[in-house]
Design a protein around this motif. Structure first.
Motif, PDB file in Angstrom:
ATOM      1  N   LEU A   1       0.806  -1.300  -0.024  1.00 45.58           N
ATOM      2  CA  LEU A   1      -0.150   0.060  -0.072  1.00 45.58           C
ATOM      3  C   LEU A   1       0.998   1.154   0.027  1.00 45.58           C
ATOM      4  CD1 LEU A   1      -2.817   1.442   0.191  1.00 45.58           C
ATOM      5  CD2 LEU A   1      -2.757   0.959   2.736  1.00 45.58           C
ATOM      6  N   LYS A   2       1.864   1.161   0.622  1.00 43.10           N
ATOM      7  CA  LYS A   2       2.719   2.497   1.063  1.00 43.10           C
ATOM      8  C   LYS A   2       3.538   2.603  -0.342  1.00 43.10           C
ATOM      9  CE  LYS A   2       6.727   4.339   3.708  1.00 43.10           C
ATOM     10  NZ  LYS A   2       7.675   3.799   4.777  1.00 43.10           N
ATOM     11  N   LEU A   3       4.009   1.619  -0.961  1.00 38.45           N
ATOM     12  CA  LEU A   3       4.515   1.693  -2.353  1.00 38.45           C
ATOM     13  C   LEU A   3       3.701   2.342  -3.569  1.00 38.45           C
ATOM     14  CD1 LEU A   3       7.188   1.001  -3.838  1.00 38.45           C
ATOM     15  CD2 LEU A   3       6.461  -1.096  -4.450  1.00 38.45           C
ATOM     16  N   ASN A   4       2.483   1.772  -3.319  1.00 38.89           N
ATOM     17  CA  ASN A   4       1.376   2.171  -4.628  1.00 38.89           C
ATOM     18  C   ASN A   4       0.848   3.730  -4.333  1.00 38.89           C
ATOM     19  OD1 ASN A   4      -0.660   1.503  -6.358  1.00 38.89           O
ATOM     20  ND2 ASN A   4      -1.972   2.130  -4.755  1.00 38.89           N
ATOM     21  N   THR A   5       1.020   4.043  -3.147  1.00 46.17           N
ATOM     22  CA  THR A   5       0.588   5.530  -2.595  1.00 46.17           C
ATOM     23  C   THR A   5       1.798   6.265  -2.980  1.00 46.17           C
ATOM     24  OG1 THR A   5      -0.279   4.877  -0.470  1.00 46.17           O
ATOM     25  CG2 THR A   5       0.197   7.242  -0.692  1.00 46.17           C
ATOM     26  N   TYR A   6       2.955   6.224  -3.255  1.00 47.93           N
ATOM     27  CA  TYR A   6       3.951   6.932  -3.652  1.00 47.93           C
ATOM     28  C   TYR A   6       4.578   6.574  -4.985  1.00 47.93           C
ATOM     29  CZ  TYR A   6       4.027   8.510   1.083  1.00 47.93           C
ATOM     30  OH  TYR A   6       3.750   9.121   2.248  1.00 47.93           O
ATOM     31  N   ALA A   7       3.848   5.749  -5.823  1.00 53.25           N
ATOM     32  CA  ALA A   7       4.239   5.113  -7.026  1.00 53.25           C
ATOM     33  C   ALA A   7       4.718   6.236  -8.113  1.00 53.25           C
ATOM     34  CB  ALA A   7       3.200   4.312  -7.694  1.00 53.25           C
ATOM     35  N   GLU A   8       3.995   7.235  -8.221  1.00 58.88           N
ATOM     36  CA  GLU A   8       4.532   8.144  -9.229  1.00 58.88           C
ATOM     37  C   GLU A   8       5.675   8.867  -9.041  1.00 58.88           C
ATOM     38  OE1 GLU A   8       1.390  11.179  -9.605  1.00 58.88           O
ATOM     39  OE2 GLU A   8      -0.179   9.614 -10.450  1.00 58.88           O
ATOM     40  N   ASN A   9       6.093   8.771  -7.975  1.00 60.88           N
ATOM     41  CA  ASN A   9       7.367   9.559  -7.527  1.00 60.88           C
ATOM     42  C   ASN A   9       8.725   8.438  -7.173  1.00 60.88           C
ATOM     43  OD1 ASN A   9       6.171  12.048  -7.344  1.00 60.88           O
ATOM     44  ND2 ASN A   9       5.320  11.575  -5.298  1.00 60.88           N
ATOM     45  N   VAL A  10       8.381   7.114  -7.404  1.00 64.14           N
ATOM     46  CA  VAL A  10       9.320   5.987  -6.916  1.00 64.14           C
ATOM     47  C   VAL A  10       9.994   5.681  -8.010  1.00 64.14           C
ATOM     48  CG1 VAL A  10       9.728   3.696  -6.027  1.00 64.14           C
ATOM     49  CG2 VAL A  10       7.910   5.393  -4.657  1.00 64.14           C
ATOM     50  N   THR A  11      11.548   5.589  -7.850  1.00 57.88           N
ATOM     51  CA  THR A  11      12.136   4.977  -9.080  1.00 57.88           C
ATOM     52  C   THR A  11      13.240   4.065  -8.242  1.00 57.88           C
ATOM     53  OG1 THR A  11      12.189   6.943 -10.281  1.00 57.88           O
ATOM     54  CG2 THR A  11      13.969   5.479 -10.805  1.00 57.88           C
ATOM     55  N   ALA A  12      13.138   2.870  -8.737  1.00 57.44           N
ATOM     56  CA  ALA A  12      14.154   1.577  -8.255  1.00 57.44           C
ATOM     57  C   ALA A  12      15.191   1.245  -9.081  1.00 57.44           C
ATOM     58  CB  ALA A  12      13.147   0.421  -7.871  1.00 57.44           C
TER      59      ALA A  12
END
Length: 555
Positions: A196-207
């Motif tokens: 859920l946390k990863l999905n919430t910030y998905a637009e800003n996350v780069t792995a």
């Protein structure tokens, strides 16, 4: 006031869309106490006219591999209406029953690795291939698949097959459900919370690097066997006793979905196709204020108070701060746009275990070192030792109901006073029969650890090199405890052995004895010294710094 009876519940079978009939109890309330009355009117041979909640299952596994026990009649299911019936059916003579525990020179060991793929290397930071004796599948605590314990591990240089001059006369099997999905976490952590946390910030996350798979990763786990085949191969010969007495085995489980599914899967593996007419499946209600020895925490009020029952989480959290201290910044280097904390990284380790047992493989497994996996394994030991095993002040009280039932079956004597989690309504000749050579009870790891005696306490600042309490050994998925009854030419009295995941155990249930009568006497002492009402209903206080290794509250 009378509550309406439960409606018939549809049970979905993965091989057939099938609604299975159940006997559903009528629940009445008397002076703020719930009493269960079953609407079946058949009688029993010792005091109780109530009958059980039965599921008569009609599905199957391994068609043609295990036939019905010789002499047992089965009810054939009609095929789907769009397909024509077989116009020339012919019977197949069932062969002899398997019984490797009684006849084979060696015992079939279980690896727990079928269909699971292990990473060839772990964290890229240490560039180290797997250590020869390291097994990631045995480093997940109670999330590990069950495997055969090494001979002598529990202090007895013996294996589970019948000793020389002895024959196996019966088995009482207590087993945990098979692999499950993650539980819902009320505090918003765990695999679901991380997703859920990863999905919430998905637009800003780069792995990047070893975490680059997160860019396309989706959460595939829901909320919330081969054990049956294994046990049929070992103890199938015991079914001849039911054929001779024209009776059926009674297997017990609970109403929780995963418990019912696991019980069905066990039966499918044990009996083969078809199941109808081969056994009776008792389903005990798992809900608050219903007595149930396979889910005793539901009727133990003190279990719901965090500092009394399930108090293991703070101990596990303290250990996470130690073994994951350097892991969080290392993993964070490969993730922009989302700040990770210890619970996030711990959830990644849990996802490795859950995804592997559900999907066969998980990229999360590669992110951590062997040492970090050993730390993860120990975190489950801490959580369950202090939460449900004998480091918990309610453990012995919660486990005593099953011990009472075991003694009742072994001595073929009804329980005189139901003063624990035992359910008097279900103790009758139909749902709790005596004289059977095979009993199978499906439960949670909680009940197994409530009952199995192991020593602690466990520290939270380091991991002991040697410890007898390891949840990967004692309570993995599908863990099984076999109470093996023996008749030996060299001994006049019946013998009993306790076998935990194929390891012959010297600790046993709450006291360690091998002679049947001594074992029973030891359990009777435990029953007399364990006060369920005190453990579960009294407002006792835990002093600062207090610990227990006896599974009992401060007196």
């Amino acid at each position: 006031m009378t509550e309406p009876p439960h409606p018939n519940l549809p049970v979905q079978d993965s091989r057939r869309d099938l609604t299975l009939p159940m006997f559903i109890p009528e629940v009445k309330r008397t002076d703020d106490q719930r009493r269960v009355y079953l609407d079946d009117s058949s009688t029993s041979s010792y005091p109780s006219s109530a009958r059980s909640l039965f599921l008569r299952v009609g599905a199957a596994f391994f068609a043609g591999f295990f036939g019905p026990p010789n002499g047992m009649n089965t009810l054939q299911l009609s095929p789907p209406t769009r397909f024509p019936p077989c116009s020339h059916p012919s019977p197949t003579q069932a062969g002899a029953e398997p019984g490797v525990a009684a006849t084979a020179p060696a015992y079939p060991l279980h690896s727990g690795l079928v269909h699971l793929v292990s990473p060839t290397r772990f964290s890229q930071d240490n560039m180290k291939d797997k250590t020869k004796d390291f097994d990631i599948f045995r480093s997940w605590g109670s999330l590990s698949p069950w495997y055969s314990i090494q001979r002598g591990k529990f202090g007895v240089d013996s294996s589970p097959e019948a000793p020389d001059t002895c024959s196996i006369t019966g088995v009482h099997l207590l087993h945990r459900h098979g692999a499950r999905y993650p539980a819902d976490y009320s505090r918003g952590t765990g695999p679901g919370g991380f997703a859920l946390k990863l999905n919430t910030y998905a637009e800003n996350v780069t792995a990047t690097g070893p975490l680059s798979f997160l860019n396309d990763w989706t959460y595939k786990l829901g909320n919330e066997d081969d054990l049956g085949v294994s046990m049929r191969m070992r103890y199938g010969f015991l079914l001849k006793n039911f054929t001779e007495t024209h009776s059926l085995p009674v297997f017990r489980t609970e109403s929780q979905t995963r418990m019912l599914n696991s019980a069905q899967n066990f039966a499918l593996g044990f009996f083969g196709y078809p199941l109808e007419g081969q056994y009776q499946q008792q389903i005990m209600i798992e809900a608050k204020r219903f007595n149930n020895t396979l889910a005793p925490y539901r009727s133990c009020a003190n279990n719901d108070i965090p500092h009394r029952g399930y108090r293991g989480q703070p101990y596990a959290d303290a250990w996470k701060e130690v073994y994951l201290k350097d892991t969080v910044p290392r993993v964070q280097r490969y993730l922009d746009g989302l700040e990770l904390d210890i619970e996030d990284v711990y959830a990644m380790q849990e996802l490795c275990a859950f995804e592997t047992v559900a999907l066969g493989y998980s990229k999360f497994c590669e992110l951590f070192t062997e040492k970090e996996w050993e730390g993860f394994d120990y975190s489950y030991d801490l959580n369950l030792w202090y939460g449900v095993a004998w480091g918990s002040p309610v453990a012995r009280g919660e486990g005593i109901g099953y011990v009472q039932e075991l003694v009742s079956r072994l001595t073929q004597t009804p329980i005189e006073t139901h003063n624990s989690s035992t359910n008097a309504t279900l103790h009758n000749a139909v749902t709790f029969p005596f004289g059977h050579s095979l009993y199978v009870d499906a439960t949670h790891e909680v009940v197994v650890l409530n009952a199995l005696r192991r020593w602690g306490p466990l520290p939270t600042d380091h991991m002991p090199e040697k410890r007898t309490f390891r949840t990967a050994e004692l309570a993995p998925f599908a863990t099984n405890v076999q109470f093996q009854l023996l008749s030996c030419a060299t001994e006049q009295d019946p013998q009993i052995r306790v076998i935990v995941n194929d390891g012959v155990d010297v600790e046993n249930i709450q006291m360690g004895c091998a002679l049947s009568m001594h074992f029973v006497d030891a359990q009777k002492e435990n029953i007399q010294s364990t006060d369920w009402d005190f453990v579960c209903n009294t407002d006792w206080t835990i002093p600062d710094g207090w610990e227990t290794t006896t599974g009992y509250p401060p007196l």
